[in-house]
Design a protein around this motif. Structure first.
Motif, mmCIF file in Angstrom:
data_model
loop_
_atom_site.group_PDB
_atom_site.id
_atom_site.type_symbol
_atom_site.label_atom_id
_atom_site.label_comp_id
_atom_site.label_asym_id
_atom_site.label_seq_id
_atom_site.Cartn_x
_atom_site.Cartn_y
_atom_site.Cartn_z
ATOM 1 N N LEU A 373 -43.447 -9.087 -31.420
ATOM 2 C CA LEU A 373 -43.960 -9.926 -30.610
ATOM 3 C C LEU A 373 -44.465 -9.320 -29.653
ATOM 4 N N ALA A 374 -45.812 -9.347 -29.417
ATOM 5 C CA ALA A 374 -46.380 -8.528 -28.391
ATOM 6 C C ALA A 374 -47.643 -9.456 -27.482
ATOM 7 N N VAL A 375 -47.078 -10.856 -27.349
ATOM 8 C CA VAL A 375 -47.996 -11.937 -26.552
ATOM 9 C C VAL A 375 -47.231 -12.259 -25.397
ATOM 10 N N SER A 376 -48.056 -13.239 -24.707
ATOM 11 C CA SER A 376 -47.304 -13.438 -23.362
ATOM 12 C C SER A 376 -45.889 -14.338 -23.409
ATOM 13 N N ALA A 377 -45.149 -14.364 -22.319
ATOM 14 C CA ALA A 377 -43.958 -14.833 -22.335
ATOM 15 C C ALA A 377 -43.955 -16.296 -22.469
ATOM 16 N N ASP A 378 -44.963 -16.870 -22.181
ATOM 17 C CA ASP A 378 -45.362 -18.134 -22.409
ATOM 18 C C ASP A 378 -45.337 -18.586 -23.954
ATOM 19 N N GLN A 379 -45.891 -17.831 -24.851
ATOM 20 C CA GLN A 379 -45.970 -18.014 -26.236
ATOM 21 C C GLN A 379 -44.876 -17.806 -27.035
ATOM 22 N N ALA A 394 -36.345 -10.955 -40.577
ATOM 23 C CA ALA A 394 -35.044 -10.319 -40.311
ATOM 24 C C ALA A 394 -34.759 -9.841 -39.146
ATOM 25 N N SER A 395 -35.792 -9.436 -38.378
ATOM 26 C CA SER A 395 -35.654 -8.676 -37.055
ATOM 27 C C SER A 395 -36.850 -8.907 -36.346
ATOM 28 N N VAL A 396 -36.603 -8.955 -35.028
ATOM 29 C CA VAL A 396 -37.529 -9.157 -34.107
ATOM 30 C C VAL A 396 -37.737 -8.350 -32.647
ATOM 31 N N ILE A 397 -38.683 -7.428 -32.472
ATOM 32 C CA ILE A 397 -38.800 -6.831 -31.123
ATOM 33 C C ILE A 397 -39.481 -7.903 -30.223
ATOM 34 N N LEU A 398 -38.871 -8.339 -29.113
ATOM 35 C CA LEU A 398 -39.632 -9.137 -28.246
ATOM 36 C C LEU A 398 -40.093 -8.273 -27.084
ATOM 37 N N ILE A 399 -41.282 -8.277 -27.195
ATOM 38 C CA ILE A 399 -41.762 -7.153 -26.113
ATOM 39 C C ILE A 399 -42.077 -7.932 -24.724
ATOM 40 N N PRO A 400 -42.754 -8.996 -24.422
ATOM 41 C CA PRO A 400 -43.030 -9.674 -23.089
ATOM 42 C C PRO A 400 -41.614 -9.511 -22.343
ATOM 43 N N GLY A 401 -42.153 -9.385 -21.074
ATOM 44 C CA GLY A 401 -41.130 -9.618 -19.828
ATOM 45 C C GLY A 401 -41.271 -10.918 -19.291
ATOM 46 N N GLY A 402 -40.790 -11.247 -18.074
ATOM 47 C CA GLY A 402 -41.309 -12.421 -17.206
ATOM 48 C C GLY A 402 -40.369 -13.396 -17.881
ATOM 49 N N LEU A 403 -39.435 -13.317 -18.663
ATOM 50 C CA LEU A 403 -38.345 -14.284 -19.161
ATOM 51 C C LEU A 403 -37.143 -14.428 -17.984
ATOM 52 N N GLU A 404 -36.033 -13.507 -18.250
ATOM 53 C CA GLU A 404 -35.014 -13.630 -17.577
ATOM 54 C C GLU A 404 -35.145 -13.160 -16.381
ATOM 55 N N GLU A 405 -36.328 -12.197 -16.073
ATOM 56 C CA GLU A 405 -36.370 -11.434 -14.910
ATOM 57 C C GLU A 405 -36.968 -12.478 -13.609
ATOM 58 N N ARG A 406 -37.526 -13.549 -14.053
ATOM 59 C CA ARG A 406 -38.190 -14.455 -13.272
ATOM 60 C C ARG A 406 -37.600 -16.049 -13.372
ATOM 61 N N ALA A 407 -37.497 -16.871 -12.338
ATOM 62 C CA ALA A 407 -36.753 -17.867 -12.350
ATOM 63 C C ALA A 407 -37.588 -18.806 -13.290
ATOM 64 N N HIS A 408 -38.923 -19.068 -13.356
ATOM 65 C CA HIS A 408 -39.794 -20.061 -14.015
ATOM 66 C C HIS A 408 -39.577 -19.590 -15.425
ATOM 67 N N ARG A 410 -36.532 -18.331 -17.052
ATOM 68 C CA ARG A 410 -35.339 -18.228 -17.475
ATOM 69 C C ARG A 410 -34.741 -19.699 -18.474
ATOM 70 N N ASP A 411 -35.572 -20.644 -18.184
ATOM 71 C CA ASP A 411 -35.272 -21.921 -18.920
ATOM 72 C C ASP A 411 -35.806 -21.598 -20.534
ATOM 73 N N LYS A 412 -37.053 -20.729 -20.455
ATOM 74 C CA LYS A 412 -37.692 -20.349 -21.836
ATOM 75 C C LYS A 412 -36.638 -19.519 -22.378
ATOM 76 N N ALA A 413 -35.930 -18.278 -21.825
ATOM 77 C CA ALA A 413 -35.325 -17.660 -22.215
ATOM 78 C C ALA A 413 -33.912 -18.207 -22.931
ATOM 79 N N GLU A 414 -33.454 -19.191 -22.124
ATOM 80 C CA GLU A 414 -32.298 -19.781 -22.429
ATOM 81 C C GLU A 414 -32.546 -20.810 -23.794
#
Length: 794
Positions: A373-379, A394-408, A410-414
Motif C-alpha cells: 500500500l503505497a498511497v497517502s495516509a488518507d486513503q 495474506a499480508s500488507v506492507i503499509l508504506i505511508p507515514g503521517g498516521l500515528e506520528e501526527r495527531a490528525h 491517530r484516529d485513522k491509525a486506531e
C-alpha cells in the motif's frame, strides 16, 4: 524453591484498600502483605489516626525502649525528606507525634514551593497556606513501628528489592544497594554493580540470585569486602527473591488469570538484625487487569517474506513516484512480473506499467500473498477495510507515514488497528507491517520494496546474502547501515515502522530458527505493550537455534522520579531494564550507533566461528598502536586478557624475525610490536603463527599503512607498492581471515589516502577499523557476547 504465600489474604488486603477508594497500600498494610508472602520478620506496628493519641497498650505492644514514628499520607512517599520519620523514646512518643503532625506540612511546603512541579501531582500549582492546608488534609495519621537496630550501619548493608510493572516487559524484579541514597549509588557505580533487574517471566530464583551476586550489595551483605561480616545467608536471599518472583507472576500483566496487577511493590530498605531480613519501609500500588492481548496470525509472516503473488497500489504510469520505484525494485530482484498486479483505478483490460498488468480495483486483483500500500495516509483506512473484509491479502506492507506520528492521523491509525484486531479475533485478515514502513528486501522472496532508487542503494553481490537479517524501526537507520557495508548483503532487510499490527517480536520469532540465517540485527525505538517480553523470548529462542542477535535501543531519556512512587524507576529505568533483559536473553546490546555497526560487521563475518575464550593477541608495527591495543582490553561491560604465547609460538616468531633480519629490532611479547620494517609477508606470517596458537582466541592486526615496507598505496600511485599487487597485505590477508574459525580484525590507522586499502580488505570479508582502540573494544564486546550466549537457555 517452595514459598509460603497466602494469596487469599493478600487479595483481601488489596480489596480492603480498594473499598477505601485507594489503589495503594499504606505502609502498615504493605507490612501485612509481606507477612503473608512468607517474609521471615516484619516489624510490629500500630497505626494512630491523626485525631488520636497512642494508648499505653499501643506502646507496650512494640518491644524495646524506642519506637519509630512515620507519617502516613497517600501523597508523601519519601517521608524522610518531609521530616516524616523519627526515632524517639517511648515516653516521648505522644508529644513527638503532635510535633510531627505540625511540622511535616511546613517542611514539605517549604521544599515544594520553589518548584512544585517536582512534587506530588495533587500539590502542583499550590503555594502558601493553600499548599500547607492541602498537605495537612491528606495526612491520615502516624505509624508507630518497632525499632529494630541493624547489625551494621556500614555502607552497603541495606537492600532494595522491588517489583515494578513496565509496559514493555511486564513485571520486573530489581534488587541492589538500598537506603535513601539508592539513586546516587545507581548513578555512580558501573552498570550492574548497584542494582540488577530481570523479568519475573524469564528468570528463576536461582538465576536471579546468580545475577545479584555480581552486585556490590551482595559482596557487602555476605562479608566479602574488607572489614565486613556476613549478615544474611544465601538461602535467605534466594527465599526473598523466590517470594517476590512468585507474586510478580501471580499479579503481573503477563498472567491472563491475574485478579489484579501489582504496579509496584518496593521494600527499601531491608535491614538485617540478628540475621533476619527486616523491611524498614515499604510501598505497594495496584490496578485492575486490562483486556487480554489478542494473538496475531504470525504464520502469515512467511507470506510477507516469501510471497508467490504481489499486489501494489500507488504506482504512477508517468513519473517515478515511490510506488514506481518499488515496482522497479521488485522486478530487479527477479520476482515474476506475471505474478504482480498493479491496482490502478480506471485501468482497462490490457493496461500495463513496465510490463506488469493493471487491475481497476482490489476485487479485480484477486487474492495475493502480499499487498503493498503505497498511497497517502488518507486513503489507507478504506483500502485496509476492503482488503480485510473481502480477504484479499495474506499480508500488507503499509508504506505511508503521517498516521500515528501526527495527531490528525491517530484516529485513522486506531480505526485500522481496531479493524485488524477484530479480524484476527475471528481468525481472518492479513498481517500488516507498518505503517510508516520503508519496505522489505527479501532475497529468499525475490523482491525488494524499499523505495530507495538503485542508484542510491546499489544491489550487492557480497558474501552476506543468506546469513543476515537486518530489522529496524527506522527506515533511515536500515538503509544507512546497509549502505556502509558493501560486503554484507542481508538476506532480509525489514523496516517495521509503527508496529500497528506485526511487531518486532513476531518477526524475530519467525526468523529465529531459519537455518540459512546466522545473524539477526535489530534497531528499536519502542516496543508495544508486553512486546519487549515477547522479544526477549524470541531472542533466547534465536540464540538457542545458533543465531547471533545484535540489538540497539534508542530513546534512553531516564524517567523522572515523578513517574513512580518509589525509588525503583529512577535506579532501574526503562532503558536500564531493556538493556539488562535483552542482554540476559542472549543478545549483544550495543550502546552507540558505532558499536552497533562494529558488532554487525563482526557477527556477519564470524557467526558460526569459534570463540573459545577471551585471550587476545595484538600486533602492530607502530609502538603507540601496540600499547593502545593493550590499554583498550577492558570496558564497562567487557574484558579481555592478553594471551600468553606458547613456547612453540615464541620460537616460530623468533625464527621468522631472524629470517627477516628483524631479530635485533623485535622482542617477542604481547602486544607484539613488529617494527615498521616488517613487510606484507611478515605481517601475514605473524598472523598465521598467532592464530594457530591454542592459547589465542582472537587477533587484532595493525597493518601499518605508512610503513615503507608495506604495499598499501592506491592502485596507480606506485609501480609496485599498491594494494593491487598480488603480494600486498590487502590481497593476502582476506584468505587468512576466511581460513580460521577464530575472529581476526585489521586496523588501518591512517588518512584518506589509505581508504583503498581499507575498502579492499573489507570487500574481501575482513572487518576493518580505523583506530586500534575501537578495534579492540569491538572485538572484546563481540567475544564477550559470544561467550555469554553459550549459557543462554531457550
Amino acid at each position: 524453591m517452595q514459598t509460603n504465600i497466602d494469596f487469599q489474604h493478600i487479595r483481601s488486603l488489596i480489596e480492603t484498600a480498594r473499598a477505601d477508594g485507594r489503589e495503594f497500600l499504606f505502609e502498615h498494610e504493605t507490612y501485612a502483605l509481606l507477612a503473608n508472602s512468607g517474609a521471615e520478620s516484619v516489624p510490629a506496628c500500630r497505626f494512630i489516626f491523626q485525631d488520636q493519641s497512642p494508648t499505653d497498650a499501643d506502646l507496650a505492644a512494640l518491644p524495646g525502649e524506642k519506637v519509630v514514628l512515620k507519617i502516613v499520607s497517600p501523597t508523601i512517599i519519601h517521608k524522610t525528606e518531609a521530616g516524616g520519620v523519627k526515632i524517639v523514646a517511648k515516653d516521648e512518643a505522644r508529644q513527638a507525634i503532635r510535633a510531627m503532625l505540625d511540622q511535616v506540612p511546613e517542611i514539605l511546603a517549604t521544599r515544594l514551593e520553589p518548584d512544585s512541579s517536582q512534587g506530588p501531582a495533587a500539590y502542583r500549582n499550590l503555594a502558601g497556606d493553600t499548599l500547607r492546608q492541602a498537605i495537612r488534609a491528606d495526612i491520615r495519621g502516624v505509624l508507630l513501628v518497632q525499632f529494630m537496630p541493624p547489625d551494621s550501619e556500614a555502607f552497603g548493608n541495606e537492600l532494595l528489592v522491588s517489583l515494578r510493572r513496565t509496559s514493555e516487559f511486564g513485571t520486573v524484579l530489581t534488587a541492589g544497594l538500598g537506603g535513601t541514597d539508592t539513586e546516587l549509588y545507581a548513578a555512580r557505580f558501573k552498570k550492574g554493580q548497584a542494582v540488577v533487574s530481570d523479568s519475573v517471566e524469564l528468570t528463576s530464583p536461582e538465576a536471579f540470585f546468580e545475577l545479584f551476586k555480581s552486585t556490590i550489595a551482595y559482596r557487602k551483605l555476605t562479608g566479602l569486602t574488607r572489614g565486613q561480616k556476613r549478615i544474611v545467608s544465601d538461602n535467605q536471599l534466594r527465599e526473598c527473591f523466590a517470594s517476590f518472583l512468585e507474586m510478580g507472576r501471580a499479579y503481573g500483566p503477563a498472567n491472563p488469570d491475574a485478579p489484579l496487577i501489582i504496579e509496584e511493590l518496593e521494600v527499601n530498605p531491608f535491614a538485617f538484625t540478628d540475621h533476619r531480613m527486616i523491611p524498614l519501609d515499604g510501598l505497594c500500588s495496584f490496578s485492575a487487569p486490562g483486556p487480554a492481548a489478542l494473538l496475531r496470525p504470525i504464520q502469515l509472516v512467511d507470506k510477507l517474506l516469501h510471497p508467490t503473488s504481489i499486489g501494489i497500489i500507488g504506482v504512477s504510469a508517468s513519473r517515478k513516484n515511490f510506488g514506481r520505484i518499488i515496482l522497479e525494485n521488485i522486478l530487479s530482484r527477479g520476482f515474476p512480473l506475471e505474478k504482480i498486479t498493479i491496482v490502478r483505478p480506471g485501468a482497462t483490460g490490457g493496461d500495463t506499467i513496465d510490463g506488469v498488468a493493471c487491475a481497476p480495483d482490489l476485487a479485480a486483483m484477486g487474492r495475493v500473498d502480499l499487498f503493498i500500500l503505497a498511497v497517502s495516509a488518507d486513503q489507507a483506512p478504506e483500502i485496509i477495510d476492503e482488503l480485510t473484509t473481502c480477504d484479499l491479502a495474506a499480508s500488507v506492507i503499509l508504506i505511508p507515514g503521517g498516521l500515528e506520528e501526527r495527531a490528525h492521523g491517530r484516529d485513522k491509525a486506531e480505526h485500522m488497528a481496531e479493524r485488524i484486531r477484530a479480524a484476527h479475533a475471528q481468525g481472518r485478515g492479513p498481517v500488516i507491517l507498518g505503517g510508516n514502513s520503508l519496505g522489505v528486501l527479501s532475497h529468499p522472496g525475490h523482491y525488494d520494496t524499499i523505495f530507495v532508487p538503485d542508484a542510491k542503494l546499489p544491489q550487492k553481490t557480497g558474501g552476506g546474502r543468506g546469513r543476515v537479517a537486518l530489522i529496524s524501526q527506522s527506515g533511515g537507520f536500515l538503509v544507512t547501515t546497509a549502505s556502509k557495508f558493501t560486503a554484507i548483503d542481508p538476506s532480509y532487510m525489514i523496516s517495521i515502522g509503527n508496529q500497528m499490527d506485526l511487531t518486532v517480536s513476531d518477526l524475530v520469532t519467525h526468523l529465529a530458527c531459519q537455518d540459512h540465517l546466522t545473524v539477526i540485527a535489530v534497531y528499536m525505538e519502542g516496543f508495544r505493550e508486553l512486546d519487549g517480553l515477547a522479544f526477549c523470548r524470541a531472542v533466547c529462542r534465536a540464540v538457542a537455534c545458533g543465531k547471533e542477535v545484535i540489538f540497539y535501543k534508542a530513546g534512553r531519556t531516564p524517567e523522572g522520579q515523578s513517574a513512580t512512587s518509589g525509588h525503583t524507576a529512577s535506579v532501574a529505568g526503562d532503558y536500564m531494564v531493556c538493556e539488562s533483559l535483552v542482554r540476559q536473553a542472549g543478545a549483544m546490546v550495543a550502546e552507540t550507533f558505532s558499536q552497533f555497526e562494529d558488532l554487525y560487521q563482526l557477527a556477519s563475518q564470524f557467526a558460526g566461528g569459534e570463540v573459545g575464550g577471551s585471550r587476545l593477541a595484538a600486533v602492530s608495527g607502530a609502538g603507540f598502536e601496540a600499547v593502545g591495543m593493550a590499554d583498550s582490553i577492558q570496558g564497562e561491560d567487557f574484558a579481555l586478557t592478553m594471551a600468553r604465547f606458547s613456547p612453540e609460538t615464541n620460537e616460530r616468531l623468533r625464527d621468522l624475525f631472524r629470517a627477516k633480519k628483524l631479530d635485533t629490532l623485535v622482542q617477542v611479547a604481547n602486544p607484539l610490536d613488529i617494527n615498521p620494517a616488517s613487510d606484507d609477508e611478515t605481517h601475514l606470517r605473524v598472523a598465521e603463527i598467532l592464530i594457530n596458537d591454542p592459547g589465542v582466541d582472537g587477533l587484532v592486526m595493525g597493518l601499518d599503512p605508512l610503513s615503507p615496507a608495506m604495499r598499501t598505496l592506491p592502485d596507480g600511485m606506485s609501480e609496485h607498492d599498491t594494494v593491487a599487487s598480488e603480494h600486498s597485505i590487502a590481497k593476502l590477508f582476506p584468505a587468512l581471515v576466511r581460513s580460521t574459525p577464530k575472529p581476526v580484525v585489521a586496523v588501518v590507522d591512517a588518512g584518506r589516502l589509505y581508504d583503498a586499502l581499507a575498502r579492499t580488505l573489507a570487500d574481501g570479508g575482513v572487518p576493518v577499523f580505523r583506530t586500534c582502540d575501537r578495534a579492540v573494544a569491538a572485538l572484546a564486546k563481540y567475544m564477550e557476547g559470544r561467550l555469554r550466549t553459550k549459557s543462554c537457555k531457550p
